[in-house]
Design an enzyme around this catalytic site. Structure first.
Site, mmCIF file in Angstrom:
data_model
loop_
_atom_site.group_PDB
_atom_site.id
_atom_site.type_symbol
_atom_site.label_atom_id
_atom_site.label_comp_id
_atom_site.label_asym_id
_atom_site.label_seq_id
_atom_site.Cartn_x
_atom_site.Cartn_y
_atom_site.Cartn_z
ATOM 1 N N TYR A 123 0.820 -1.204 0.000
ATOM 2 C CA TYR A 123 0.000 0.000 0.000
ATOM 3 C C TYR A 123 0.864 1.269 0.000
ATOM 4 C CZ TYR A 123 -4.143 -2.785 1.054
ATOM 5 O OH TYR A 123 -5.167 -3.691 1.002
ATOM 6 N N LYS A 170 3.968 -14.208 5.037
ATOM 7 C CA LYS A 170 4.346 -15.189 4.005
ATOM 8 C C LYS A 170 5.883 -15.166 3.971
ATOM 9 C CE LYS A 170 3.121 -17.942 0.543
ATOM 10 N NZ LYS A 170 2.437 -19.235 0.727
ATOM 11 N N ASP A 203 -1.532 -18.329 3.778
ATOM 12 C CA ASP A 203 -2.393 -19.276 3.059
ATOM 13 C C ASP A 203 -2.991 -20.302 4.022
ATOM 14 O OD1 ASP A 203 0.269 -19.988 3.352
ATOM 15 O OD2 ASP A 203 0.414 -21.087 1.464
ATOM 16 N N ASP A 227 -6.154 -6.861 5.257
ATOM 17 C CA ASP A 227 -7.323 -6.445 4.483
ATOM 18 C C ASP A 227 -8.122 -7.668 4.039
ATOM 19 O OD1 ASP A 227 -9.014 -4.726 3.198
ATOM 20 O OD2 ASP A 227 -7.762 -4.482 1.421
ATOM 21 N N ASP A 231 -11.950 -9.396 5.627
ATOM 22 C CA ASP A 231 -13.171 -9.687 4.859
ATOM 23 C C ASP A 231 -13.550 -11.155 5.022
ATOM 24 O OD1 ASP A 231 -13.131 -7.042 3.860
ATOM 25 O OD2 ASP A 231 -13.928 -7.705 1.926
#
Ligand code: NAI
Length: 335
Positions: A123, A170, A203, A227, A231
């Site tokens: 970002y 990750k 993951d 983010d 959700d």
């Protein structure tokens, strides 16, 4: 009265802001709102997505309740939300995810608190077009920003009696960037020996959240993973209409739902205002109006304990206005 900048926003923003203002008025919240536009509407009326009047209001109030705003997609324009978070260094994005009331869900006992680093990662806006056929984005991670979000997460865990923090990265692939985030968080974790720390790859985290969401407590992660995971977690408790959020800096806070402008239902009296109402409750907590925040939450939970009060996103048929009326009537019965 505490001065608060209110940004109604675009799409469903106006409807849920109106609902929130009505509920806060019914609860006699000691808030003095300065209503200022941002986003698409501001652009159309004032020629700027972030008008100067908004920045002036924020500079003065240092506190805002914000509806979702529309950012043009893929037009080289930096997101309004990202701009606000960067300008005011709102480094901590806090998203509590807990079903309000006994909703008919597959998942029981979900009670998560997501801490998402809010200023760096992909970002950072460092994108370049190498050629018409190739584009690049640079991921930025610093020890300082990673440690301060980690400290926010562990401090919260300690303060609120949480038991475990899961650090999500990750780092097996992005060894330098995610590796730094992981190490920085682990260093902070050493100062909190009473809180259990676990580390998971993003993951695997996505799968574990779907299989066993009740086993997670505080989630500490980078901007993009936070983010996406929030959700996903919203989906576990019934959807985006239920999840509030806070963007916190050192001396400034902006409270807003996790969801966006929901253009598919905008202007149709279909939006669930719960997420924005719960964001207003977080704002009240923040200014030490915890009893009032709890009263509004109790009213909301009571209304949501009856299926006939569900909005369409929850499988019911109540409109935004009728739902808001139920919450207000419930508050009035509590007086
Ligand atoms: P979205 O969150 O607006 O909508 C996703 C789905 O959830 C839609 O089906 C929508 O109807 C539903 N939904 C969201 N909030 C709801 C509510 N309160 N009640 C009932 N249903 C609800 O995400 P989308 O479609 O990806 O983004 C739309 C626009 O919102 C984009 O322009 C995006 O940039 C903007 N956006 C703004 C944010 C902000 O200002 N904080 C955050 C996320 C997106």
């Amino acid at each position: 009265m505490k001065k608060v900048t209110l940004i109604p926003g675009d799409g469903i923003g106006k409807e849920i802001s109106q609902a929130t203002l009505e509920v806060l008025a019914a609860a006699k919240a000691p808030l003095d709102f300065d209503v200022v536009m941002a986003g698409q509407e501001a652009y159309e009326k004032e020629g700027a997505y972030l008008p100067q009047r908004l920045l002036d209001s924020l500079d003065e109030s240092r506190l805002a309740l914000k509806g979702p705003v529309m950012t043009p997609i893929g037009q080289g324009f930096s997101s309004i939300n990202v701009q606000l978070r960067k300008k005011y260094d709102l480094y901590c994005n806090f998203r509590p995810i807990k079903a309000p009331g006994p909703l008919p869900l597959r998942y029981e006992g979900v009670n998560l608190a997501i801490f998402r680093e809010n200023t760096e990662d992909l970002y950072a806006g460092l994108e370049e077009e190498v050629s018409p056929e190739e584009a690049r984005s640079i991921k930025v991670i610093t020890r300082q920003a990673s440690q301060r979000i980690a400290r926010a997460a562990y401090d919260y865990a300690l303060r609120s009696g949480r038991k475990k923090v899961t650090i999500v990265t990750k780092a097996n692939i992005m060894k330098k960037t995610d590796g730094l985030f992981l190490r920085a968080c682990q260093e902070v974790a050493q100062d909190y020996p009473s809180i259990k720390t676990e580390t998971l790859l993003v993951d695997n985290m996505a799968m574990q959240l779907v299989l066993h969401p009740e086993t997670f407590d505080v989630i500490l992660t980078e901007n993009l993973y936070g983010d996406i995971l929030s959700d996903l977690a919203a989906g576990l408790i019934g959807g985006l209409g239920l999840v509030p959020g806070a963007n916190l800096g050192r001396d400034m806070a902006i409270f807003e739902s996790v969801h966006g402008t929901a253009p598919d239902i905008a202007g149709r009296d279909m939006a669930n205002p719960t997420a924005m109402l719960l964001s207003a409750c977080l704002l009240l907590d923040h200014i030490d109006q915890k009893d009032l925040a709890q009263k509004i939450r109790r009213a909301l939970y009571q209304v949501l304990s009856d299926k006939k009060n569900y909005t369409q996103d929850l499988g019911g048929s109540l409109g935004t206005r009728a739902f808001t009326k139920e919450v207000i009537q419930c508050l009035e019965r509590m007086d």
